[in-house]
Design a protein around this motif. Sequence first.
Motif, mmCIF file in Angstrom:
data_model
loop_
_atom_site.group_PDB
_atom_site.id
_atom_site.type_symbol
_atom_site.label_atom_id
_atom_site.label_comp_id
_atom_site.label_asym_id
_atom_site.label_seq_id
_atom_site.Cartn_x
_atom_site.Cartn_y
_atom_site.Cartn_z
ATOM 1 N N ARG A 89 0.861 -1.185 0.000
ATOM 2 C CA ARG A 89 0.000 0.000 0.000
ATOM 3 C C ARG A 89 0.893 1.228 0.000
ATOM 4 O O ARG A 89 1.819 1.341 0.802
ATOM 5 C CB ARG A 89 -0.913 0.001 1.222
ATOM 6 C CG ARG A 89 -1.926 1.152 1.198
ATOM 7 C CD ARG A 89 -2.945 1.076 2.326
ATOM 8 N NE ARG A 89 -2.304 1.045 3.631
ATOM 9 C CZ ARG A 89 -2.462 0.071 4.525
ATOM 10 N NH1 ARG A 89 -3.245 -0.949 4.275
ATOM 11 N NH2 ARG A 89 -1.847 0.124 5.687
ATOM 12 N N GLU A 91 0.861 5.010 0.731
ATOM 13 C CA GLU A 91 0.052 5.996 1.439
ATOM 14 C C GLU A 91 0.616 7.391 1.210
ATOM 15 O O GLU A 91 1.715 7.709 1.656
ATOM 16 C CB GLU A 91 0.027 5.691 2.936
ATOM 17 C CG GLU A 91 -0.573 4.346 3.260
ATOM 18 C CD GLU A 91 -0.550 4.010 4.741
ATOM 19 O OE1 GLU A 91 0.146 4.727 5.517
ATOM 20 O OE2 GLU A 91 -1.209 3.049 5.133
ATOM 21 N N HIS A 93 0.729 11.502 1.624
ATOM 22 C CA HIS A 93 0.480 12.477 2.680
ATOM 23 C C HIS A 93 0.900 13.866 2.217
ATOM 24 O O HIS A 93 1.719 14.012 1.312
ATOM 25 C CB HIS A 93 1.266 12.116 3.948
ATOM 26 C CG HIS A 93 0.907 10.782 4.514
ATOM 27 N ND1 HIS A 93 -0.096 10.620 5.433
ATOM 28 C CD2 HIS A 93 1.416 9.550 4.272
ATOM 29 C CE1 HIS A 93 -0.172 9.333 5.760
ATOM 30 N NE2 HIS A 93 0.727 8.667 5.065
ATOM 31 N N GLU A 108 -2.452 11.864 -3.250
ATOM 32 C CA GLU A 108 -2.706 10.842 -4.269
ATOM 33 C C GLU A 108 -1.729 10.974 -5.428
ATOM 34 O O GLU A 108 -1.223 9.977 -5.944
ATOM 35 C CB GLU A 108 -4.143 10.942 -4.773
ATOM 36 C CG GLU A 108 -4.498 9.833 -5.741
ATOM 37 C CD GLU A 108 -5.973 9.827 -6.102
ATOM 38 O OE1 GLU A 108 -6.354 8.952 -6.911
ATOM 39 O OE2 GLU A 108 -6.734 10.660 -5.606
ATOM 40 N N ALA A 111 1.565 9.483 -4.262
ATOM 41 C CA ALA A 111 1.523 8.018 -4.218
ATOM 42 C C ALA A 111 1.510 7.437 -5.633
ATOM 43 O O ALA A 111 2.154 6.416 -5.896
ATOM 44 C CB ALA A 111 0.304 7.556 -3.426
ATOM 45 N N VAL A 131 -3.373 4.975 -1.694
ATOM 46 C CA VAL A 131 -4.303 5.591 -0.745
ATOM 47 C C VAL A 131 -3.748 6.971 -0.419
ATOM 48 O O VAL A 131 -2.541 7.129 -0.260
ATOM 49 C CB VAL A 131 -4.411 4.753 0.551
ATOM 50 C CG1 VAL A 131 -5.312 5.423 1.563
ATOM 51 C CG2 VAL A 131 -4.888 3.355 0.266
ATOM 52 N N SER A 132 -4.628 7.959 -0.291
ATOM 53 C CA SER A 132 -4.174 9.289 0.115
ATOM 54 C C SER A 132 -4.858 9.691 1.410
ATOM 55 O O SER A 132 -6.074 9.593 1.540
ATOM 56 C CB SER A 132 -4.494 10.319 -0.973
ATOM 57 O OG SER A 132 -4.105 11.607 -0.528
ATOM 58 N N TYR A 133 -4.048 10.148 2.353
ATOM 59 C CA TYR A 133 -4.576 10.657 3.612
ATOM 60 C C TYR A 133 -4.458 12.176 3.690
ATOM 61 O O TYR A 133 -4.906 12.770 4.666
ATOM 62 C CB TYR A 133 -3.839 10.019 4.797
ATOM 63 C CG TYR A 133 -4.108 8.535 4.912
ATOM 64 C CD1 TYR A 133 -5.360 8.070 5.298
ATOM 65 C CD2 TYR A 133 -3.119 7.605 4.622
ATOM 66 C CE1 TYR A 133 -5.617 6.710 5.400
ATOM 67 C CE2 TYR A 133 -3.367 6.249 4.726
ATOM 68 C CZ TYR A 133 -4.610 5.804 5.113
ATOM 69 O OH TYR A 133 -4.864 4.466 5.213
ATOM 70 N N ARG A 137 -2.986 12.528 8.633
ATOM 71 C CA ARG A 137 -2.114 11.688 9.469
ATOM 72 C C ARG A 137 -0.688 12.236 9.472
ATOM 73 O O ARG A 137 0.223 11.649 8.898
ATOM 74 C CB ARG A 137 -2.113 10.250 8.958
ATOM 75 C CG ARG A 137 -3.450 9.563 9.103
ATOM 76 C CD ARG A 137 -3.340 8.123 8.727
ATOM 77 N NE ARG A 137 -4.615 7.451 8.894
ATOM 78 C CZ ARG A 137 -4.800 6.168 8.677
ATOM 79 N NH1 ARG A 137 -3.798 5.414 8.276
ATOM 80 N NH2 ARG A 137 -5.989 5.621 8.856
ATOM 81 N N LYS A 157 3.828 0.490 2.669
ATOM 82 C CA LYS A 157 3.397 -0.456 3.707
ATOM 83 C C LYS A 157 3.263 -1.837 3.081
ATOM 84 O O LYS A 157 2.436 -2.073 2.218
ATOM 85 C CB LYS A 157 2.031 -0.031 4.298
ATOM 86 C CG LYS A 157 2.012 1.341 4.899
ATOM 87 C CD LYS A 157 2.662 1.363 6.245
ATOM 88 C CE LYS A 157 2.529 2.731 6.859
ATOM 89 N NZ LYS A 157 2.432 2.721 8.279
#
Length: 158
Positions: A89, A91, A93, A108, A111, A131-133, A137, A157
């Motif tokens: 994954r 991620e 940020h 995004e 990533a 995945v975009s946070y 986070r 990850k």
Amino acid sequence: MITKSLKQGLTFAVIMSFLVGCSSSSTQDDQTTTTAPVVNENINDRVEEQAPLETIVYFDFDQATLKPETRALLLAHADRLKSSGAATRLEGHADERGSREYNIALGERRANAVRDFLVLQGVSASSLEVVSYGEERPLATGSDESSYAQNRRVELKY
């Protein structure tokens, strides 16, 4: 008496040569079993393969472009992912500057930049999840450049 002395001397010599012969053969056996080097290069190779890699890729402000030092790290990850086929994954940020929606999109894009690079290196796209946070986070709390720099990242990850 000379004959008796000679007999005793020969008997003593035979016994001593027998004992010396026994001790030298057992010493030789012990030496071959204890001094024979045991080398297993495969174990050393596996240890090197399992050495941890940095799993965070950092970006400049408002950028989704990979830095040259990042490319070297991602090449090592690509080699590992190609051989293992592990699902990963990515991620994305961002720091707190910008709107929530903008930061989600920026995370995004970051990533996706990492994913695209790994795919170009031969990693299966189906094993990579993006995945975009955004800013949700953070690694570092604070409103200074040092904190912002730590939060502009993509984490791999496994």
